[in-house]
Motif scaffolding. Structure first.
Motif, PDB file in Angstrom:
ATOM      1  N   ILE A  64       5.785   6.717  -0.779  1.00 17.41           N
ATOM      2  CA  ILE A  64       5.972   7.341  -1.928  1.00 17.41           C
ATOM      3  C   ILE A  64       5.391   8.448  -2.096  1.00 17.41           C
ATOM      4  O   ILE A  64       4.150   8.774  -2.404  1.00 17.41           O
ATOM      5  N   PRO A  65       6.172   9.638  -1.854  1.00 14.96           N
ATOM      6  CA  PRO A  65       5.714  10.851  -1.738  1.00 14.96           C
ATOM      7  C   PRO A  65       5.026  11.407  -3.025  1.00 14.96           C
ATOM      8  O   PRO A  65       4.120  12.510  -2.850  1.00 14.96           O
ATOM      9  N   ASP A  66       5.493  11.164  -4.102  1.00 19.77           N
ATOM     10  CA  ASP A  66       4.978  11.842  -5.339  1.00 19.77           C
ATOM     11  C   ASP A  66       3.668  11.008  -5.772  1.00 19.77           C
ATOM     12  O   ASP A  66       3.895   9.891  -6.244  1.00 19.77           O
ATOM     13  N   GLN A  67       2.683  11.877  -6.350  1.00 24.70           N
ATOM     14  CA  GLN A  67       1.414  10.921  -7.038  1.00 24.70           C
ATOM     15  C   GLN A  67       1.673  10.384  -8.269  1.00 24.70           C
ATOM     16  O   GLN A  67       1.343   9.278  -8.693  1.00 24.70           O
ATOM     17  N   THR A 121       3.397   7.041  -7.651  1.00 23.95           N
ATOM     18  CA  THR A 121       2.572   6.167  -7.157  1.00 23.95           C
ATOM     19  C   THR A 121       1.650   5.570  -8.280  1.00 23.95           C
ATOM     20  O   THR A 121       1.408   4.378  -8.358  1.00 23.95           O
ATOM     21  N   ALA A 122       1.402   6.504  -9.155  1.00 26.51           N
ATOM     22  CA  ALA A 122       0.382   6.047 -10.577  1.00 26.51           C
ATOM     23  C   ALA A 122       1.277   4.967 -11.325  1.00 26.51           C
ATOM     24  O   ALA A 122       0.674   3.898 -11.637  1.00 26.51           O
ATOM     25  N   VAL A 123       2.505   5.288 -11.545  1.00 23.03           N
ATOM     26  CA  VAL A 123       3.157   4.441 -12.259  1.00 23.03           C
ATOM     27  C   VAL A 123       3.517   3.091 -11.595  1.00 23.03           C
ATOM     28  O   VAL A 123       3.140   1.918 -12.114  1.00 23.03           O
ATOM     29  N   ILE A 183       0.746  -1.133   0.088  1.00 22.49           N
ATOM     30  CA  ILE A 183      -0.058  -0.124  -0.046  1.00 22.49           C
ATOM     31  C   ILE A 183       0.758   1.087  -0.139  1.00 22.49           C
ATOM     32  O   ILE A 183       1.830   1.469   1.008  1.00 22.49           O
ATOM     33  N   ALA A 184       0.647   2.134  -0.758  1.00 26.83           N
ATOM     34  CA  ALA A 184       1.440   3.590  -0.986  1.00 26.83           C
ATOM     35  C   ALA A 184       0.928   4.453   0.104  1.00 26.83           C
ATOM     36  O   ALA A 184      -0.231   4.641   0.208  1.00 26.83           O
ATOM     37  N   THR A 185       1.805   5.174   0.702  1.00 21.00           N
ATOM     38  CA  THR A 185       1.199   6.131   1.708  1.00 21.00           C
ATOM     39  C   THR A 185       2.311   7.137   1.252  1.00 21.00           C
ATOM     40  O   THR A 185       3.495   7.124   0.942  1.00 21.00           O
ATOM     41  N   ASP A 186       1.833   8.726   1.215  1.00 20.59           N
ATOM     42  CA  ASP A 186       2.539   9.544   0.820  1.00 20.59           C
ATOM     43  C   ASP A 186       3.542  10.287   1.782  1.00 20.59           C
ATOM     44  O   ASP A 186       4.399  10.933   1.414  1.00 20.59           O
ATOM     45  N   VAL A 187       3.246  10.006   2.907  1.00 24.70           N
ATOM     46  CA  VAL A 187       3.996  10.336   4.194  1.00 24.70           C
ATOM     47  C   VAL A 187       4.618   9.188   4.961  1.00 24.70           C
ATOM     48  O   VAL A 187       3.919   8.256   5.100  1.00 24.70           O
ATOM     49  N   ASP A 188       5.390   9.452   5.962  1.00 21.54           N
ATOM     50  CA  ASP A 188       5.956   8.355   7.080  1.00 21.54           C
ATOM     51  C   ASP A 188       5.278   8.609   7.942  1.00 21.54           C
ATOM     52  O   ASP A 188       4.823   9.908   8.204  1.00 21.54           O
TER      53      ASP A 188
END
Length: 518
Positions: free
Chosen positions: A240-243, A246-248, A53-58
């Motif tokens: 993964i901070p960058d959207q 994340t999409a890729v 699961i991607a999260t944009d912050v730690d």
């Protein structure tokens, strides 16, 4: 009791909603369980038992009652179970979880919970009423999550499976708050407070395995879970901070699930291996003005800013129309909202008129609009709207944790962000009352009448009378332009089409226990 809590939607959703396309670094951690590539991803799901699961912050902290962001809440909700939970089906009423049954006294002052006798913590020890009492008292003392147990005066444990909560006054939303209380181990806390925070042990479906700071958090299914072992055995939350990244990662199968921004939908469209889910919530995007500083201490200036912002444009540009325009902090499907309450519309001429009445001559330097990295683009939209009425602001972009420090300490002039105060409408007091200055009351607004109205609402048992109080509260909030609320954005999830996520709770935290591979 210090009744403070905050769920700031800034690191907030597992991968932020706002940002008009997103911002942030290009860093990417190691994959914890990809699912194939491209159009084959869904077909490769058979036999899988892991999810990334991607999260944009730690995460900053994994304390069950002292967290302050949704990514922390999401992870903790997999590790800990609550006494009660809100079923996403039907009426969303509270239902027993660790509790087996409950009853409420006729006067509404006492809540008695009968506990299950088959619940164990991840270290194998039995969960008892002493742990529930300990956890409720942690929340009572919490600077961040104390509002979940508003009105709780004391907790009694007649035996190992009985817990009695004594309230200081009848409070109808008490069960909704209890649904948010994670039950932790008293013995584990007493053994090591450091391990309690850094190596959490709960009774939920997943055990904490480890963390690589700035990269990922890993969990594994608890085989002793009283509801049965989870179908998905291994979980990795990858930062993964960058959207765009994340999409890729979704398209290549490096990650399986993410909360996404509206602008990311176009990048994912046309890929049958990816499914996008739209979930309603009462979260709101808003401009917060520091009322302790001039000129924001002048109601006419705040009203002018409300009229200066083109909300329809914000929704179109920053949300790709995946949000509902609303200048009221109360969403339209929430208790207390009324179409008769004042709304602010886009009216730059009225804004100029109010600024003139406030003695503001243009061009006027409003100072700095402070934002976290992910809100830099929405800040640009606001900056342009303000400039059109003669107000100049300089955008100051900071790393999320540094931003939160400045925001909660009042070290800012004006800001833009998202926030959600879920549960009963009583939670809105966190945005308006004196007790919450320094947490969710980002306007640093203090008013005796507003504090009194929320106190009345807290103890009023009659639904119609309580609705009238909230009408006064929300009308006053709009008249005084305490915030410039912009819209209610949808929560957007994207996941591998081979993943069955069942139903997502309204504005709730998803449960990986309910996920399975097709």
């Amino acid at each position: 009791m210090k009744k403070k809590a905050v769920m700031l939607l800034a690191a907030v959703l597992a991968a932020a909603l706002v940002g008009c396309g997103g911002s942030g670094g290009q860093s990417q951690g190691q994959s914890g369980g990809g699912s194939g590539t491209g159009a084959d991803a869904g077909a490769d799901s058979a036999g899988k038992d892991s999810i990334t699961i991607a999260t944009d912050v730690d995460v900053d902290i994994l304390h069950p009652s002292d967290f302050s962001t949704t990514v922390e809440h999401t992870i903790l909700s997999q590790i800990y179970d609550p006494l009660m939970f809100m079923n996403p089906d039907g009426a969303h009423d509270p239902e027993p979880r660790i509790a087996e049954d409950y009853e409420i006294s006729e006067d509404g002052m006492d809540y008695t919970f009968k506990l299950r006798d088959d619940v164990t913590f991840h270290d194998g020890t039995a969960l008892t009423s002493a742990d529930v009492k300990f956890s409720l008292e942690l929340y009572m003392a919490s600077e961040y999550q104390g509002a979940q147990v508003i009105g709780l005066e004391s907790v009694e444990t007649p035996d190992d499976t009985t817990v009695v909560c004594h309230l200081d006054a009848p409070y109808s939303p008490f069960l909704l708050g209890v649904c948010q209380v994670s039950i932790a181990s008293k013995a584990y806390y007493e053994k090591s407070e450091d391990d309690f925070v850094n190596q959490p042990v709960g009774s939920g479906p997943y055990k904490y395995v480890g963390r690589e700071k700035g990269s990922k958090v890993t969990l594994e299914a608890y085989d002793g879970y009283f509801r049965g072992e989870a179908a998905i055995k291994n979980v990795t939350f990858e930062v993964i901070p960058d959207q765009s990244t994340t999409a890729v990662a979704l398209k290549t199968g490096e990650i399986d699930f993410a909360t996404i921004e509206s602008s990311t939908i176009a990048q994912l469209s046309g890929d049958d291996a990816i499914q996008v889910e739209e979930v309603g919530n009462s979260g709101f995007t808003y401009v917060s003005m520091n009322t302790e500083k001039a000129p924001f201490d002048d109601v006419k200036v705040r009203q002018a800013i409300n009229y200066a912002v083109n909300r329809e444009n914000v929704v179109a540009v920053c949300y790709d129309d995946e949000a509902e325009v609303n200048s009221n902090i109360c969403s339209k499907d929430r208790f207390g909202y009324s179409e008769d309450q004042p709304q602010y519309t886009y009216d730059p001429e009225q804004a100029k008129k109010l600024l003139k009445e406030a003695g503001i001559t243009s061009p006027y330097d409003l100072g700095t609009i402070l934002v976290a990295e992910k809100y830099s683009n929405i800040a640009t939209v606001i900056q342009n709207d303000l400039k059109a009425v003669g107000l100049d602001v300089t955008i100051d972009v900071k790393e999320f944790n540094a931003y939160i420090d400045d925001l909660t300490s009042g070290n800012y002039d004006i800001t833009a962000l998202e926030m959600t105060l879920d549960g009963d409408s009583q939670q809105l007091e966190m945005a308006f009352t004196t007790d919450y200055i320094g947490t969710a009351n980002n306007a640093r607004y203090s008013d005796e009448e507003m504090d009194s109205l929320f106190s009345q609402a807290r103890t009023e048992a009659d639904t119609d009378a309580r609705a009238e109080i909230f009408d006064q509260i929300l009308t006053k909030a709009q008249d005084e332009a305490i915030y410039a609320v912009l819209c209610n954005p949808l929560t957007l999830y994207a996941h591998n089409s081979g993943l069955d996520c069942r139903e997502f709770p309204y504005e709730g935290i998803y449960s990986i226990y309910n996920f399975s591979w097709k």
